[in-house]
Design a protein around this motif. Structure first.
Motif, PDB file in Angstrom:
ATOM      1  N   LEU A 172       0.879  -1.169   0.000  1.00 30.72           N
ATOM      2  CA  LEU A 172       0.000   0.000   0.000  1.00 30.72           C
ATOM      3  C   LEU A 172       0.917   1.219   0.000  1.00 30.72           C
ATOM      4  N   THR A 173       0.951   1.937  -1.107  1.00 30.12           N
ATOM      5  CA  THR A 173       1.871   3.065  -1.254  1.00 30.12           C
ATOM      6  C   THR A 173       1.146   4.359  -1.598  1.00 30.12           C
ATOM      7  N   ASN A 174       0.241   4.316  -2.579  1.00 29.49           N
ATOM      8  CA  ASN A 174      -0.509   5.495  -2.995  1.00 29.49           C
ATOM      9  C   ASN A 174      -2.005   5.199  -2.907  1.00 29.49           C
ATOM     10  N   PRO A 175      -2.623   5.434  -1.735  1.00 33.82           N
ATOM     11  CA  PRO A 175      -4.027   5.065  -1.528  1.00 33.82           C
ATOM     12  C   PRO A 175      -5.004   5.760  -2.481  1.00 33.82           C
ATOM     13  N   GLU A 176      -4.695   6.984  -2.883  1.00 40.93           N
ATOM     14  CA  GLU A 176      -5.613   7.715  -3.767  1.00 40.93           C
ATOM     15  C   GLU A 176      -5.858   6.961  -5.070  1.00 40.93           C
ATOM     16  N   ILE A 177      -4.856   6.259  -5.535  1.00 45.27           N
ATOM     17  CA  ILE A 177      -4.997   5.477  -6.763  1.00 45.27           C
ATOM     18  C   ILE A 177      -5.381   4.030  -6.461  1.00 45.27           C
ATOM     19  N   GLN A 178      -4.880   3.493  -5.376  1.00 45.22           N
ATOM     20  CA  GLN A 178      -5.090   2.074  -5.101  1.00 45.22           C
ATOM     21  C   GLN A 178      -6.496   1.763  -4.601  1.00 45.22           C
ATOM     22  N   TYR A 179      -7.107   2.637  -3.799  1.00 45.98           N
ATOM     23  CA  TYR A 179      -8.442   2.335  -3.277  1.00 45.98           C
ATOM     24  C   TYR A 179      -9.498   2.263  -4.377  1.00 45.98           C
ATOM     25  N   PRO A 180      -9.520   3.191  -5.342  1.00 45.71           N
ATOM     26  CA  PRO A 180     -10.506   3.055  -6.424  1.00 45.71           C
ATOM     27  C   PRO A 180     -10.316   1.814  -7.286  1.00 45.71           C
ATOM     28  N   ALA A 181      -9.169   1.169  -7.193  1.00 44.14           N
ATOM     29  CA  ALA A 181      -8.923  -0.042  -7.985  1.00 44.14           C
ATOM     30  C   ALA A 181      -9.585  -1.276  -7.380  1.00 44.14           C
ATOM     31  N   TYR A 182     -10.039  -1.188  -6.132  1.00 43.58           N
ATOM     32  CA  TYR A 182     -10.638  -2.360  -5.492  1.00 43.58           C
ATOM     33  C   TYR A 182     -11.802  -2.922  -6.295  1.00 43.58           C
ATOM     34  N   THR A 183     -12.729  -2.050  -6.689  1.00 50.09           N
ATOM     35  CA  THR A 183     -13.914  -2.544  -7.380  1.00 50.09           C
ATOM     36  C   THR A 183     -13.573  -3.062  -8.776  1.00 50.09           C
ATOM     37  N   ASP A 184     -12.643  -2.408  -9.459  1.00 49.37           N
ATOM     38  CA  ASP A 184     -12.245  -2.872 -10.787  1.00 49.37           C
ATOM     39  C   ASP A 184     -11.617  -4.257 -10.713  1.00 49.37           C
ATOM     40  N   PHE A 185     -10.752  -4.456  -9.719  1.00 46.99           N
ATOM     41  CA  PHE A 185     -10.127  -5.771  -9.541  1.00 46.99           C
ATOM     42  C   PHE A 185     -11.183  -6.819  -9.206  1.00 46.99           C
ATOM     43  N   ALA A 186     -12.101  -6.478  -8.312  1.00 42.29           N
ATOM     44  CA  ALA A 186     -13.122  -7.433  -7.879  1.00 42.29           C
ATOM     45  C   ALA A 186     -14.052  -7.810  -9.023  1.00 42.29           C
ATOM     46  N   LEU A 187     -14.443  -6.834  -9.840  1.00 46.14           N
ATOM     47  CA  LEU A 187     -15.322  -7.128 -10.969  1.00 46.14           C
ATOM     48  C   LEU A 187     -14.599  -7.963 -12.015  1.00 46.14           C
ATOM     49  N   ALA A 188     -13.359  -7.613 -12.311  1.00 47.11           N
ATOM     50  CA  ALA A 188     -12.592  -8.342 -13.324  1.00 47.11           C
ATOM     51  C   ALA A 188     -12.389  -9.805 -12.927  1.00 47.11           C
ATOM     52  N   ASN A 189     -12.314 -10.052 -11.619  1.00 45.05           N
ATOM     53  CA  ASN A 189     -12.133 -11.413 -11.120  1.00 45.05           C
ATOM     54  C   ASN A 189     -13.448 -12.096 -10.754  1.00 45.05           C
ATOM     55  N   LYS A 190     -14.556 -11.430 -11.087  1.00 47.95           N
ATOM     56  CA  LYS A 190     -15.902 -11.983 -10.942  1.00 47.95           C
ATOM     57  C   LYS A 190     -16.238 -12.385  -9.505  1.00 47.95           C
ATOM     58  N   ILE A 191     -15.744 -11.578  -8.561  1.00 55.27           N
ATOM     59  CA  ILE A 191     -16.109 -11.867  -7.167  1.00 55.27           C
ATOM     60  C   ILE A 191     -17.202 -10.913  -6.677  1.00 55.27           C
ATOM     61  N   ILE A 192     -17.555  -9.911  -7.489  1.00 58.90           N
ATOM     62  CA  ILE A 192     -18.730  -9.084  -7.239  1.00 58.90           C
ATOM     63  C   ILE A 192     -19.479  -8.916  -8.550  1.00 58.90           C
ATOM     64  N   SER A 193     -20.757  -8.567  -8.440  1.00 63.46           N
ATOM     65  CA  SER A 193     -21.577  -8.364  -9.632  1.00 63.46           C
ATOM     66  C   SER A 193     -21.432  -6.934 -10.135  1.00 63.46           C
ATOM     67  N   LYS A 194     -21.898  -6.691 -11.357  1.00 62.92           N
ATOM     68  CA  LYS A 194     -21.864  -5.337 -11.916  1.00 62.92           C
ATOM     69  C   LYS A 194     -22.752  -4.399 -11.098  1.00 62.92           C
ATOM     70  N   THR A 195     -23.838  -4.907 -10.577  1.00 64.69           N
ATOM     71  CA  THR A 195     -24.730  -4.088  -9.734  1.00 64.69           C
ATOM     72  C   THR A 195     -24.007  -3.651  -8.462  1.00 64.69           C
ATOM     73  N   ASP A 196     -23.327  -4.603  -7.811  1.00 60.08           N
ATOM     74  CA  ASP A 196     -22.560  -4.265  -6.606  1.00 60.08           C
ATOM     75  C   ASP A 196     -21.426  -3.300  -6.941  1.00 60.08           C
ATOM     76  N   TYR A 197     -20.798  -3.525  -8.082  1.00 62.28           N
ATOM     77  CA  TYR A 197     -19.705  -2.655  -8.544  1.00 62.28           C
ATOM     78  C   TYR A 197     -20.181  -1.214  -8.650  1.00 62.28           C
ATOM     79  N   ASP A 198     -21.299  -1.018  -9.329  1.00 61.75           N
ATOM     80  CA  ASP A 198     -21.824   0.339  -9.514  1.00 61.75           C
ATOM     81  C   ASP A 198     -22.203   0.984  -8.178  1.00 61.75           C
ATOM     82  N   LYS A 199     -22.759   0.191  -7.289  1.00 59.87           N
ATOM     83  CA  LYS A 199     -23.189   0.716  -5.988  1.00 59.87           C
ATOM     84  C   LYS A 199     -21.985   1.129  -5.139  1.00 59.87           C
TER      85      LYS A 199
END
Length: 415
Positions: A172-199
């Motif tokens: 964890l080095t640059n939180p401003e960039i790394q935190y918004p990546a959580y949902t993109d990583f989770a969606l790309a790996n199909k561990i959350i739905s698109k609905t959850d992603y948007d929410k």
């Protein structure tokens, strides 16, 4: 015969009469002239003994709490230090609340003072190349310590430390960039739905704004940023049905999603404490929540800001990331590394991705320009040396000998 030592570093001053930092030191199995590596486990507040016994140390613990050699210990190619820090972590302790650390200034000063004392006691290693390595929250510690060493070297105060590089694993080095990546990583790996992603993404603007208000010196604003941003991660964790957020291929089992009870049992044995010189009343805890709570205002600060100055001095930076880690995922690290402004930024962004090969087989994807190298490691989670010990050892060996990038030639598609 390999030298193996455990010590307490005592802070000698009127104000710090009973502050002691615990560390292990292992001489290289190959050559005393090998580089010196200091390993920093993250948390904040997690002991480096977790790495020593579960990842890249000379020994592994068996089920009956005996020690066996680790065939992929990093002491095969380096002289390596494992230190419990900040104070209150692992076996490091103090009798005074004044020794509690709240930010990277305090952390890096303590580590710098420790290294000055270490090289005074071990003068034979002063001229060796020196590397700072670690993972997770060490993405904060490592740039801060490198900057502090560089500052000390330039002022020519104390012993010159031959700093050559920094290696951050799933940090964890640059939180401003790394935190918004959580949902993109989770969606790309199909561990959350698109609905959850948007929410969940609806929280990103407030999180980013709060991090910017935190800056590099804020206190209350940094706590506010922590409160606003952590739900981005926690909301995903609550949706992933007991998956291990350090390795989404696995189930979360145990206090830290891994079972570290063996090392806690081992280091709490009376005979072990006696052999290590640890007072009987000092308990070993894998991760100390009080240390983490004390560092809460440090969490959202951007430690990437000090890295460009180090790169311009040709101090090497290796960012390596296991592909299945959620909590400090490869995507967030990839993004901040590419966004970092330095003289080689354009060339790094334009560089091709190539195969990272171990034993002739692809073990990951590598990108490099000048002193900056990024590796996405296949089939690994948060703790790359634990999941891919041979790959991690080979990575270290090639990196510290300057051969990591020269051996790769198979161009692969963009990530």
């Amino acid at each position: 015969m390999q030298e193996q030592q455990s010590y307490f570093y005592n802070f000698y001053s009127k104000e710090r009469q009973n502050c002691r930092m615990f560390y292990f030191f292992f001489e290289s199995r190959k050559a005393k002239a090998d580089p010196v590596v200091i390993w920093l486990t993250g948390g904040p507040g997690c002991s480096s003994e977790l790495a020593l016994f579960y990842e890249n140390g000379p020994f592994k613990l068996t089920n009956n709490l005996s020690l066996v050699w680790n065939d992929y210990g990093w002491d095969k190619v380096s002289n390596i230090i494992y230190i419990d820090q900040p104070t209150g972590t692992g076996f490091s302790y103090s009798s005074s609340d004044q020794d509690t650390r709240y930010n990277e200034t305090g952390v890096s000063n303590d580590l710098y003072n420790f290294l000055q004392a270490f090289f005074k006691v071990h003068p034979d290693y002063v001229k060796n190349d020196f590397y700072i390595m670690g993972e997770s929250y060490a993405g904060h510690y490592i740039p801060a310590l490198a900057t502090r060493i560089n500052k000390g070297n330039k002022k020519k105060k104390g012993i010159h430390i031959n700093l050559k590089g920094m290696g951050i694993g799933n940090g964890l080095t640059n939180p401003e960039i790394q935190y918004p990546a959580y949902t993109d990583f989770a969606l790309a790996n199909k561990i959350i739905s698109k609905t959850d992603y948007d929410k969940i993404n609806l929280q990103i603007p407030a999180c980013v704004k709060a991090i910017r208000q935190c800056g590099t010196t804020g206190t209350e604003t940094c706590y506010s940023a922590y409160i606003k941003c952590q739900p981005l991660l926690f909301d995903i964790i609550n949706l992933i049905d007991n998956k291990n957020y350090y390795d989404i291929r696995k189930k979360c089992e145990g206090r830290y999603c891994y079972d570290f009870s063996q090392v806690e049992k081992f280091l709490e044995e009376v005979s072990v404490k006696k052999a290590l010189g640890v007072p009987s009343n000092i308990r070993f805890v894998s991760c100390n929540n009080r240390v983490q709570d004390a560092m809460i205002n440090d969490w959202m600060r951007n430690l990437a800001l000090g890295i460009p100055d180090l790169l311009e001095q040709n101090i090497q930076l290796l960012i390596y990331t296991g592909e299945f880690d959620l909590i400090c995922n490869w995507l967030g690290n990839w993004r901040w590394v590419h966004a970092m402004a330095w003289s080689g930024q354009k060339e790094f962004v334009a560089a091709s991705n190539v195969s990272y090969l171990v034993d002739g087989k692809e073990a990951g994807i590598l990108k490099n320009h000048g002193p900056l190298t990024f590796i996405k490691v296949q089939n690994a989670g948060h703790m790359v040396p634990m999941d891919q010990p041979r790959v991690a050892l080979r990575m270290l060996e090639l990196w510290i000998t300057g051969k990591l990038t020269s051996l790769q030639n198979d161009v692969v598609p963009p990530l």
